[in-house]
Scaffold this motif. Structure first.
Motif, PDB file in Angstrom:
ATOM      1  N   GLN A 151      -0.072   8.690  11.326  1.00  0.00           N
ATOM      2  CA  GLN A 151      -1.471   8.279  11.228  1.00  0.00           C
ATOM      3  C   GLN A 151      -1.451   6.758  11.130  1.00  0.00           C
ATOM      4  O   GLN A 151      -1.208   6.192  10.068  1.00  0.00           O
ATOM      5  N   VAL A 152      -1.709   6.115  12.256  1.00  0.00           N
ATOM      6  CA  VAL A 152      -1.433   4.685  12.373  1.00  0.00           C
ATOM      7  C   VAL A 152      -2.668   3.850  12.041  1.00  0.00           C
ATOM      8  O   VAL A 152      -3.761   4.093  12.554  1.00  0.00           O
ATOM      9  N   GLY A 153      -2.452   2.855  11.188  1.00  0.00           N
ATOM     10  CA  GLY A 153      -3.443   1.812  10.972  1.00  0.00           C
ATOM     11  C   GLY A 153      -2.958   0.536  11.626  1.00  0.00           C
ATOM     12  O   GLY A 153      -1.758   0.273  11.666  1.00  0.00           O
ATOM     13  N   GLY A 159      -6.352   7.303   5.171  1.00  0.00           N
ATOM     14  CA  GLY A 159      -5.291   8.274   5.411  1.00  0.00           C
ATOM     15  C   GLY A 159      -4.155   7.806   6.285  1.00  0.00           C
ATOM     16  O   GLY A 159      -3.356   8.627   6.744  1.00  0.00           O
ATOM     17  N   CYS A 160      -4.046   6.501   6.515  1.00  0.00           N
ATOM     18  CA  CYS A 160      -2.930   6.004   7.331  1.00  0.00           C
ATOM     19  C   CYS A 160      -1.621   6.142   6.558  1.00  0.00           C
ATOM     20  O   CYS A 160      -1.576   5.914   5.347  1.00  0.00           O
ATOM     21  N   ASP A 161      -0.561   6.525   7.247  1.00  0.00           N
ATOM     22  CA  ASP A 161       0.760   6.543   6.615  1.00  0.00           C
ATOM     23  C   ASP A 161       1.646   5.420   7.130  1.00  0.00           C
ATOM     24  O   ASP A 161       2.757   5.221   6.636  1.00  0.00           O
ATOM     25  N   LEU A 162       1.156   4.669   8.125  1.00  0.00           N
ATOM     26  CA  LEU A 162       1.913   3.550   8.669  1.00  0.00           C
ATOM     27  C   LEU A 162       0.927   2.495   9.163  1.00  0.00           C
ATOM     28  O   LEU A 162      -0.065   2.826   9.815  1.00  0.00           O
ATOM     29  N   PRO A 191       0.839  -1.200   0.000  1.00  0.00           N
ATOM     30  CA  PRO A 191       0.000   0.000   0.000  1.00  0.00           C
ATOM     31  C   PRO A 191       0.877   1.254   0.000  1.00  0.00           C
ATOM     32  O   PRO A 191       2.106   1.169   0.073  1.00  0.00           O
ATOM     33  N   ARG A 192       0.244   2.415  -0.049  1.00  0.00           N
ATOM     34  CA  ARG A 192       1.018   3.672   0.054  1.00  0.00           C
ATOM     35  C   ARG A 192       1.639   3.802   1.437  1.00  0.00           C
ATOM     36  O   ARG A 192       2.751   4.285   1.598  1.00  0.00           O
ATOM     37  N   ALA A 193       0.887   3.368   2.461  1.00  0.00           N
ATOM     38  CA  ALA A 193       1.395   3.414   3.832  1.00  0.00           C
ATOM     39  C   ALA A 193       2.533   2.423   4.000  1.00  0.00           C
ATOM     40  O   ALA A 193       2.553   1.358   3.370  1.00  0.00           O
ATOM     41  N   ARG A 194       3.493   2.775   4.849  1.00  0.00           N
ATOM     42  CA  ARG A 194       4.564   1.845   5.186  1.00  0.00           C
ATOM     43  C   ARG A 194       3.997   0.770   6.110  1.00  0.00           C
ATOM     44  O   ARG A 194       3.211   1.061   7.022  1.00  0.00           O
TER      45      ARG A 194
END
Length: 343
Positions: free
Chosen positions: A249-251, A293-296, A224-227
């Motif tokens: 922004q944690v998933g 919108g998670c980045d991680l 995904p885009r998120a790491r």
């Protein structure tokens, strides 16, 4: 056939393939970006649309095991036994390349990856088209594989000439790839057919190897885009909180054992107890956290048995190589730059 796809749609898609165009087709695993497997120009366009290196082989989809000899030069007894038990279905066999297969489809190798998909729409298209369809997953190279027609449209847009909508994919992770060119069959990529099932049919252990280039085994893939950060289950909540405090922004992928645990995160998914349901939902879960919108994304690996092996493989590839220095860093730190770009 499905309610979404008619015989007219199948006829149109076959016509697009014959004209050298690209068709997104559903399979039981993921949606594929299909081209006439004997048309070098169409195959080149598959690589261009995906942004895929031309050295990465494609899987040739055929309409039945009876056509295997048309595409492979030598079909050993083990290959015929596996085809009898698992086709149509999520198993790909790597064999010696037959004369019908251009090198563009094999990444320049003298082997070819072949399978019979277990989806009625794909089988109807192959029957109407009358040839082989080379089809990697219908997404940008290295990114999350599509399991619905909407995923394909959102990612590839006008790069696809025709999209066949067969509904959500029933397996949800790619096929198992087995090399049958040597004395001992070996798994090159775990997938929808489990090691345990293969061993039950062959009556012998089936080892894993990486000696042959195959789809989906780039160091960073299915991303995904998120790491994606992988941790042990007992560290998951603490790692998610640490990332949140760093400004991410944690998933979170919560395993069933932690379904009721308090977790502070921007978004979370509780993964199913059933490995079959987890596999079907995996890519959708990754896309969902991206869309929120998670980045991680913090996740743990399932037990690496049955379908859990394929899920763990996909999560490891989604996580990609660890950045130098290790550990979490705040968003915007140069060391946290995207590790998952194609190429």
């Amino acid at each position: 056939m499905t309610a979404r796809t008619s015989d007219i749609d199948i006829g149109k898609a076959a016509g697009v393939l014959r004209a050298g165009g690209l068709v997104a087709l559903p399979t039981e695993t993921v949606y594929g970006l299909g081209a006439d497997a004997e048309d070098s120009t169409a195959l080149a366009r598959v690589f261009q649309v995906k942004g895929r290196p031309p050295t990465h082989p494609l899987i040739v989809h055929i309409g039945g095991a009876e056509h295997l000899g048309d595409w492979a030069e030598d079909v050993p007894a083990a290959a015929r036994l596996l085809a009898e038990h698992f086709w149509p279905g999520p198993l790909t066999l790597v064999l010696r390349r037959g004369h019908r297969v251009p090198l563009e489809a094999t990444g320049g190798l003298q082997t070819v990856a072949v399978r019979v998909p277990g989806h009625p729409v794909a089988l109807a298209l192959l029957k109407t088209f009358g040839g082989g369809v080379a089809a990697p997953s219908a997404n940008r190279f290295g990114s999350v594989s599509p399991t619905t027609a909407d995923h394909v449209r959102a990612e590839l847009g006008d790069g696809v000439d025709f999209v066949l909508d067969g509904g959500p994919c029933g397996v949800g992770v790619e096929s198992t790839i087995v090399d049958v060119t040597g004395d001992v069959p070996s798994i090159l990529r775990p997938g929808g057919v489990t090691r345990e099932d293969l061993e039950a049919v062959l009556g012998r252990p089936v080892p894993s190897t990486s000696r042959v280039r195959v789809p989906g085994q780039h160091p960073s893939h299915y991303a995904p885009r998120a790491r994606v950060v992988l941790v042990e289950p007992e560290s998951l909540i603490a790692e998610a909180e640490r990332a949140r405090q760093l400004g991410h922004q944690v998933g979170v992928f919560l395993p069933p054992s932690l379904a009721d645990a308090p977790v502070k995160a921007h978004a979370q998914v509780t993964v199913p107890t059933s490995m079959g349901a987890y596999a079907r939902g995996l890519y959708g879960f990754l896309r969902e956290l991206d869309q929120q919108g998670c980045d991680l994304i913090v996740a743990s690996l399932p037990a690496e048995e049955e379908l859990g092996l394929a899920i763990a493989n996909r999560l490891r590839r989604a996580a990609g190589p660890r950045p130098s220095g290790g550990g979490l860093r705040p968003p915007g730190d140069p060391a946290t730059a995207d590790q998952d770009e194609d190429g």
